[in-house]
Design a protein around this motif. Structure first.
Motif, PDB file in Angstrom:
ATOM      1  N   SER A  15      -2.960   4.374  -1.374  1.00  0.00           N
ATOM      2  CA  SER A  15      -3.451   3.736  -2.589  1.00  0.00           C
ATOM      3  C   SER A  15      -2.893   2.320  -2.712  1.00  0.00           C
ATOM      4  CB  SER A  15      -3.108   4.567  -3.825  1.00  0.00           C
ATOM      5  OG  SER A  15      -1.739   4.856  -3.866  1.00  0.00           O
ATOM      6  N   PHE A  16      -3.619   1.526  -3.468  1.00  0.00           N
ATOM      7  CA  PHE A  16      -3.240   0.145  -3.728  1.00  0.00           C
ATOM      8  C   PHE A  16      -3.416  -0.102  -5.216  1.00  0.00           C
ATOM      9  CE2 PHE A  16      -4.568  -4.381  -4.016  1.00  0.00           C
ATOM     10  CZ  PHE A  16      -3.355  -4.941  -3.667  1.00  0.00           C
ATOM     11  N   ARG A  17      -2.358  -0.554  -5.850  1.00  0.00           N
ATOM     12  CA  ARG A  17      -2.358  -0.765  -7.302  1.00  0.00           C
ATOM     13  C   ARG A  17      -2.807   0.484  -8.052  1.00  0.00           C
ATOM     14  NH1 ARG A  17      -4.770  -6.851  -7.486  1.00  0.00           N
ATOM     15  NH2 ARG A  17      -2.925  -7.853  -6.642  1.00  0.00           N
ATOM     16  N   ARG A  18      -2.263   1.609  -7.642  1.00  0.00           N
ATOM     17  CA  ARG A  18      -2.502   2.919  -8.264  1.00  0.00           C
ATOM     18  C   ARG A  18      -3.940   3.416  -8.160  1.00  0.00           C
ATOM     19  NH1 ARG A  18       1.396   3.059 -13.545  1.00  0.00           N
ATOM     20  NH2 ARG A  18       3.262   2.376 -12.448  1.00  0.00           N
ATOM     21  N   ALA A  19      -4.717   2.822  -7.283  1.00  0.00           N
ATOM     22  CA  ALA A  19      -6.085   3.295  -7.057  1.00  0.00           C
ATOM     23  C   ALA A  19      -6.177   3.785  -5.615  1.00  0.00           C
ATOM     24  CB  ALA A  19      -7.075   2.169  -7.302  1.00  0.00           C
ATOM     25  N   VAL A  51       0.880  -1.167   0.000  1.00  0.00           N
ATOM     26  CA  VAL A  51       0.000   0.000   0.000  1.00  0.00           C
ATOM     27  C   VAL A  51       0.918   1.217   0.000  1.00  0.00           C
ATOM     28  CG1 VAL A  51      -1.688   1.314   1.330  1.00  0.00           C
ATOM     29  CG2 VAL A  51      -1.868  -1.170   1.198  1.00  0.00           C
ATOM     30  N   SER A  52       0.732   2.101  -0.959  1.00  0.00           N
ATOM     31  CA  SER A  52       1.597   3.279  -1.032  1.00  0.00           C
ATOM     32  C   SER A  52       0.942   4.469  -0.340  1.00  0.00           C
ATOM     33  CB  SER A  52       1.932   3.618  -2.485  1.00  0.00           C
ATOM     34  OG  SER A  52       0.776   3.942  -3.192  1.00  0.00           O
ATOM     35  N   MET A  53       1.796   5.401   0.073  1.00  0.00           N
ATOM     36  CA  MET A  53       1.343   6.583   0.794  1.00  0.00           C
ATOM     37  C   MET A  53       1.939   7.812   0.112  1.00  0.00           C
ATOM     38  SD  MET A  53       2.084   7.609   4.770  1.00  0.00           S
ATOM     39  CE  MET A  53       3.858   7.574   4.595  1.00  0.00           C
ATOM     40  N   ARG A  54       1.113   8.828  -0.069  1.00  0.00           N
ATOM     41  CA  ARG A  54       1.576  10.085  -0.651  1.00  0.00           C
ATOM     42  C   ARG A  54       1.223  11.208   0.308  1.00  0.00           C
ATOM     43  NH1 ARG A  54      -0.367  12.681  -6.375  1.00  0.00           N
ATOM     44  NH2 ARG A  54       1.015  14.464  -6.303  1.00  0.00           N
TER      45      ARG A  54
END
Length: 175
Positions: A156-160, A68-71
């Motif tokens: 986001s997960f998988r760019r969503a 899971v990415s964080m911005r």
């Protein structure tokens, strides 16, 4: 001619009179993907005139299989909120929590201290941030000019996008 002692007294008085007030003004929590998370609490509490506390409670329904990415974006208000200084994207939240390898994110997350239960992976099913006051000591490390700011954090997960927290705050300098 002024003595050195008088100079330091005047400088100390000037520094004392130069106070900074920082407080939260609004918070928005969005569970974009209802299969990922539900947000049961997301609000500010006025404790005193210049003291506002933030509380947040989110339930992770199912942690995705994968990173899971964080911005994080710091924005300043000037005819709308515009990018200001930082726009950081961490590709994996768990990897960041293990390595702590970004100074700006470190400053923000370390300021939570004992007010949150998120410190390492695995991330708990219920994420809690309680009675969090604006950490004024951050301004010693990262001085910002007076004004209205926002800190947008998007997960986001998988760019969503799956969740977003928008925290608005104001900095005022009194002289």
């Amino acid at each position: 001619m002024a003595t050195l002692t008088e100079f330091f007294l005047c400088f100390g008085l000037w520094h004392f009179l130069q106070a900074r007030v920082a407080k939260f003004t609004n918070i928005e929590c969005l569970g974009v993907d209802e299969n990922f998370t539900t947000i049961s609490l997301c609000r500010l509490y006025a404790v005193k005139r210049d003291v506002v506390e933030m509380s947040l409670r989110a339930n992770i329904l199912q942690w995705p299989k994968g990173p899971v990415s964080m911005r994080m974006q710091l924005l300043k208000k000037a005819s709308g909120y515009k990018p200001f200084l930082y726009n950081i994207c961490q590709s994996d939240v768990c990897e960041y929590l293990e390595k702590r390898n970004h100074p700006f994110v470190n400053i923000i997350l370390n300021s939570f201290g004992n007010n949150t239960n998120v410190n390492k992976c695995p991330i708990p099913r219920e994420i809690v941030l309680q009675h969090f006051r604006f950490p004024v000591k951050i301004l010693e490390i990262m001085p910002l000019p007076s004004g209205d700011y926002a800190l947008f954090t998007t997960f986001s997960f998988r760019r969503a996008d799956v969740a977003q927290v928008k925290v608005y705050f104001t900095l005022t300098e009194y002289r």
